[in-house]
Enzyme design. Sequence first.
Site, PDB file in Angstrom:
ATOM      1  N   THR A  14       1.056  -1.420   0.356  1.00  0.00           N
ATOM      2  CA  THR A  14      -0.039  -0.083  -0.262  1.00  0.00           C
ATOM      3  C   THR A  14       0.795   1.478   0.396  1.00  0.00           C
ATOM      4  OG1 THR A  14      -1.476  -1.175   1.378  1.00  0.00           O
ATOM      5  CG2 THR A  14      -2.059   1.208   1.285  1.00  0.00           C
ATOM      6  N   VAL A  15       1.846   1.163   0.738  1.00  0.00           N
ATOM      7  CA  VAL A  15       2.792   2.716   1.326  1.00  0.00           C
ATOM      8  C   VAL A  15       3.205   2.521   0.169  1.00  0.00           C
ATOM      9  CG1 VAL A  15       3.814   4.007   2.495  1.00  0.00           C
ATOM     10  CG2 VAL A  15       1.749   2.555   4.089  1.00  0.00           C
ATOM     11  N   GLY A 189      -9.977  -4.593   4.130  1.00  0.00           N
ATOM     12  CA  GLY A 189      -9.091  -4.814   4.594  1.00  0.00           C
ATOM     13  C   GLY A 189      -8.202  -3.612   5.225  1.00  0.00           C
ATOM     14  N   LYS A 207       2.371   4.059  18.598  1.00  0.00           N
ATOM     15  CA  LYS A 207       2.550   5.682  17.698  1.00  0.00           C
ATOM     16  C   LYS A 207       2.624   6.722  18.870  1.00  0.00           C
ATOM     17  CE  LYS A 207      -0.019   4.359  13.759  1.00  0.00           C
ATOM     18  NZ  LYS A 207      -1.648   4.288  13.264  1.00  0.00           N
ATOM     19  N   GLY A 304      -3.853   4.861   5.246  1.00  0.00           N
ATOM     20  CA  GLY A 304      -4.293   4.759   3.069  1.00  0.00           C
ATOM     21  C   GLY A 304      -2.652   4.877   2.507  1.00  0.00           C
TER      22      GLY A 304
HETATM   23  P1  NAP Z   1       2.048  -4.305   2.780  1.00  0.00           P
HETATM   24  O1  NAP Z   1       0.646  -3.501   1.606  1.00  0.00           O
HETATM   25  O2  NAP Z   1       1.961  -5.010   3.526  1.00  0.00           O
HETATM   26  O3  NAP Z   1       3.467  -4.074   1.779  1.00  0.00           O
HETATM   27  C1  NAP Z   1       4.493  -4.344   2.337  1.00  0.00           C
HETATM   28  C2  NAP Z   1       4.935  -4.799   0.911  1.00  0.00           C
HETATM   29  O4  NAP Z   1       6.208  -5.287   2.120  1.00  0.00           O
HETATM   30  C3  NAP Z   1       5.072  -5.558   0.172  1.00  0.00           C
HETATM   31  O5  NAP Z   1       5.298  -5.324  -0.969  1.00  0.00           O
HETATM   32  C4  NAP Z   1       5.522  -7.219   0.367  1.00  0.00           C
HETATM   33  O6  NAP Z   1       5.925  -7.110  -0.759  1.00  0.00           O
HETATM   34  C5  NAP Z   1       6.980  -6.606   1.409  1.00  0.00           C
HETATM   35  N1  NAP Z   1       7.684  -7.733   1.628  1.00  0.00           N
HETATM   36  C6  NAP Z   1       7.150  -7.858   3.150  1.00  0.00           C
HETATM   37  N2  NAP Z   1       7.962  -8.884   3.398  1.00  0.00           N
HETATM   38  C7  NAP Z   1       9.376  -8.442   2.418  1.00  0.00           C
HETATM   39  C8  NAP Z   1      10.411  -9.203   2.464  1.00  0.00           C
HETATM   40  N3  NAP Z   1      11.067 -10.181   3.182  1.00  0.00           N
HETATM   41  N4  NAP Z   1      11.391  -9.054   1.686  1.00  0.00           N
HETATM   42  C9  NAP Z   1      10.984  -7.676   0.677  1.00  0.00           C
HETATM   43  N5  NAP Z   1      10.104  -7.174   0.828  1.00  0.00           N
HETATM   44  C10 NAP Z   1       9.497  -7.795   2.414  1.00  0.00           C
HETATM   45  O7  NAP Z   1       2.115  -2.979   3.860  1.00  0.00           O
HETATM   46  P2  NAP Z   1       1.913  -1.169   4.013  1.00  0.00           P
HETATM   47  O8  NAP Z   1       0.613  -1.056   4.679  1.00  0.00           O
HETATM   48  O9  NAP Z   1       2.351  -0.578   2.946  1.00  0.00           O
HETATM   49  O10 NAP Z   1       2.810  -1.283   5.125  1.00  0.00           O
HETATM   50  C11 NAP Z   1       4.108  -0.920   5.446  1.00  0.00           C
HETATM   51  C12 NAP Z   1       5.114  -0.362   6.242  1.00  0.00           C
HETATM   52  O11 NAP Z   1       4.425   0.918   6.211  1.00  0.00           O
HETATM   53  C13 NAP Z   1       4.283  -0.997   7.640  1.00  0.00           C
HETATM   54  O12 NAP Z   1       5.524  -0.794   8.482  1.00  0.00           O
HETATM   55  C14 NAP Z   1       2.815  -0.379   8.393  1.00  0.00           C
HETATM   56  O13 NAP Z   1       2.687  -0.570   9.849  1.00  0.00           O
HETATM   57  C15 NAP Z   1       3.338   1.069   8.029  1.00  0.00           C
HETATM   58  N6  NAP Z   1       2.201   2.087   7.805  1.00  0.00           N
HETATM   59  C16 NAP Z   1       1.022   1.794   6.788  1.00  0.00           C
HETATM   60  C17 NAP Z   1       0.099   2.062   6.883  1.00  0.00           C
HETATM   61  C18 NAP Z   1      -1.146   1.882   5.533  1.00  0.00           C
HETATM   62  O14 NAP Z   1      -2.179   2.736   5.897  1.00  0.00           O
HETATM   63  N7  NAP Z   1      -1.175   0.927   5.131  1.00  0.00           N
HETATM   64  C19 NAP Z   1      -0.192   4.047   7.439  1.00  0.00           C
HETATM   65  C20 NAP Z   1       1.500   4.054   8.038  1.00  0.00           C
HETATM   66  C21 NAP Z   1       2.314   2.822   8.400  1.00  0.00           C
HETATM   67  P3  NAP Z   1       5.273  -8.806  -1.387  1.00  0.00           P
HETATM   68  O15 NAP Z   1       3.784  -7.218  -2.164  1.00  0.00           O
HETATM   69  O16 NAP Z   1       5.591  -9.173  -2.227  1.00  0.00           O
HETATM   70  O17 NAP Z   1       4.682  -9.355  -0.538  1.00  0.00           O
HETATM   71  N1  HSE Z   2      -3.056  -0.392  11.336  1.00  0.00           N
HETATM   72  C1  HSE Z   2      -3.731   1.289  11.825  1.00  0.00           C
HETATM   73  C2  HSE Z   2      -4.389   2.264  11.583  1.00  0.00           C
HETATM   74  C3  HSE Z   2      -2.410   2.054  10.252  1.00  0.00           C
HETATM   75  O1  HSE Z   2      -5.793   1.204  11.488  1.00  0.00           O
HETATM   76  O2  HSE Z   2      -4.596   3.213  12.132  1.00  0.00           O
HETATM   77  C4  HSE Z   2      -2.236   3.249  10.253  1.00  0.00           C
HETATM   78  O3  HSE Z   2      -0.795   3.700  10.789  1.00  0.00           O
END
Ligand code: NAP
Ligand code: HSE
Length: 428
Positions: A14-15, A189, A207, A304
């Site tokens: 996502t990010v 999701g 956080k 998001g």
């Molecule tokens: P996500 O959608 O699950 O994406 C994770 C990515 O990391 C995927 O592309 C995955 O590869 C890759 N990955 C996982 N393990 C790996 C490994 N061993 N080697 C290489 N690549 C690997 O997660 P996300 O939501 O983008 O979140 C990423 C970070 O941002 C996390 O720390 C999360 O807590 C933080 N965050 C997220 C949000 C949010 O809204 N989503 C908000 C704030 C902070 P594949 O795609 O090939 O599986």
């Molecule tokens: N799981 C977290 C939330 C993602 O719902 O706020 C953003 O850090």
Amino acid sequence: MTEPLRLGIAGLGTVGAGVVKIVRQKANLLTARTGRPVVITAVSARSRDKDRGVNLSDFAWEDDPVKLAQRDDVDVFVELMGGADGPAKAATEAAIAAGKDVVTANKAMLALHGQELALSAEAAGRVIRLEAAVAGGIPVVKALTEGLAGNQIERVMGVMNGTCNYILTRMESAGLPYAEVFEEANQLGYLEADPTLDVGGIDAGHKLALLASIAFGTKVAFDDVELEGIERITIDDIEQAADMGYKIKLLGVAQLTGRGLEQRMSPCLVPAISPLGQLEGGTNMVVLEGDHVGQIVLRGAGAGEGPTASAVMSDVLDIARGIRVSTFGQPADMLEAAKAAKSAAPAPYYLRMTLHDKPGALAKIATVLGESGVSVDRMRQYSHEDTSAPVLIVTHKTTRAALDDAIAGFEATGVVASPPVAIRIETV
Ligand code: NAP
Ligand code: HSE
């Protein structure tokens, strides 16, 4: 033209995909704002073949994020994989050892290992930046480290987990039980891969611990956060709260007092008409209080693709501009170890329990409360069809310690049918 700033991005979910889009779509804007091009040279994820809706063909691919972090053509390692340990931590350490700056959204890794990672980065003359790790798109880290840098911060509070806020507000608006809305959030999701991180208050606790460190200049102390999730909140609680003019929020509060560092993340009743009470869906709100500035309220998308990538880019652009703020707003070796203190400020509490419906049951509960020094403001037993009577008590201001003492005493009365739920009523 000045040399480009070269990014290596590990994690294209996502990010990560959001960051790739901004770098591609806003190339001219980013150059204009920083005076140098910002480019991606290499990326990494688990699966090379996955369609991520972004064009990756110009970038080198690394299966191993550690190798990506060590590449000569990477200046900034952008860690967007997630996970407190494992590849995220290994690759971040490798990046620092290889002389790279790091930008990460990984609150779990930083809440558990932020201090040691920042120490090694600073010893190597590098920075680790974390805007995206707290409250998604809200620039709260920048607000604390820059905009409010001349203030002694007195209190930090807020709603920092969008998923929990979505679940609580959706339960109320649709009149649906927790389990049904949890499943809905799952289908949409919204939940972390391990949902207890969200609903158990752990993600929001991570956080809060990071913000407390930045706000008060103290070592990150996630283990000291008094944590309680939203799993035991029922639709009845939400309706009873609404009846009294309140909303239930998973609220974090941190303050440094003469007794030590108080950090708690727990469901609270807040006035429905307050800004926090009116926070709907996945939105986050952070309230900062400084000695000169007074109160600042920041509100926005807490998660998001777009909002979180926006926060990542703010850190990337700082590095491109040569702005090098320490991870926690001051050198990590100057962060103080604060003594953990339980929140002692008295507050009224909402107490819900189920009693065996027999003569004297309510009187026994009232006696235990009185013996613990807890005074009852309101008490209501509402309609029921079986032999278990749902009871709601609102206390006058009391300490959590006195209330816990009373709750422990309920057991011996033999009239309690299910463990009580106690929710602090917060004046905000
Ligand atoms: P996500 O959608 O699950 O994406 C994770 C990515 O990391 C995927 O592309 C995955 O590869 C890759 N990955 C996982 N393990 C790996 C490994 N061993 N080697 C290489 N690549 C690997 O997660 P996300 O939501 O983008 O979140 C990423 C970070 O941002 C996390 O720390 C999360 O807590 C933080 N965050 C997220 C949000 C949010 O809204 N989503 C908000 C704030 C902070 P594949 O795609 O090939 O599986
Ligand atoms: N799981 C977290 C939330 C993602 O719902 O706020 C953003 O850090």
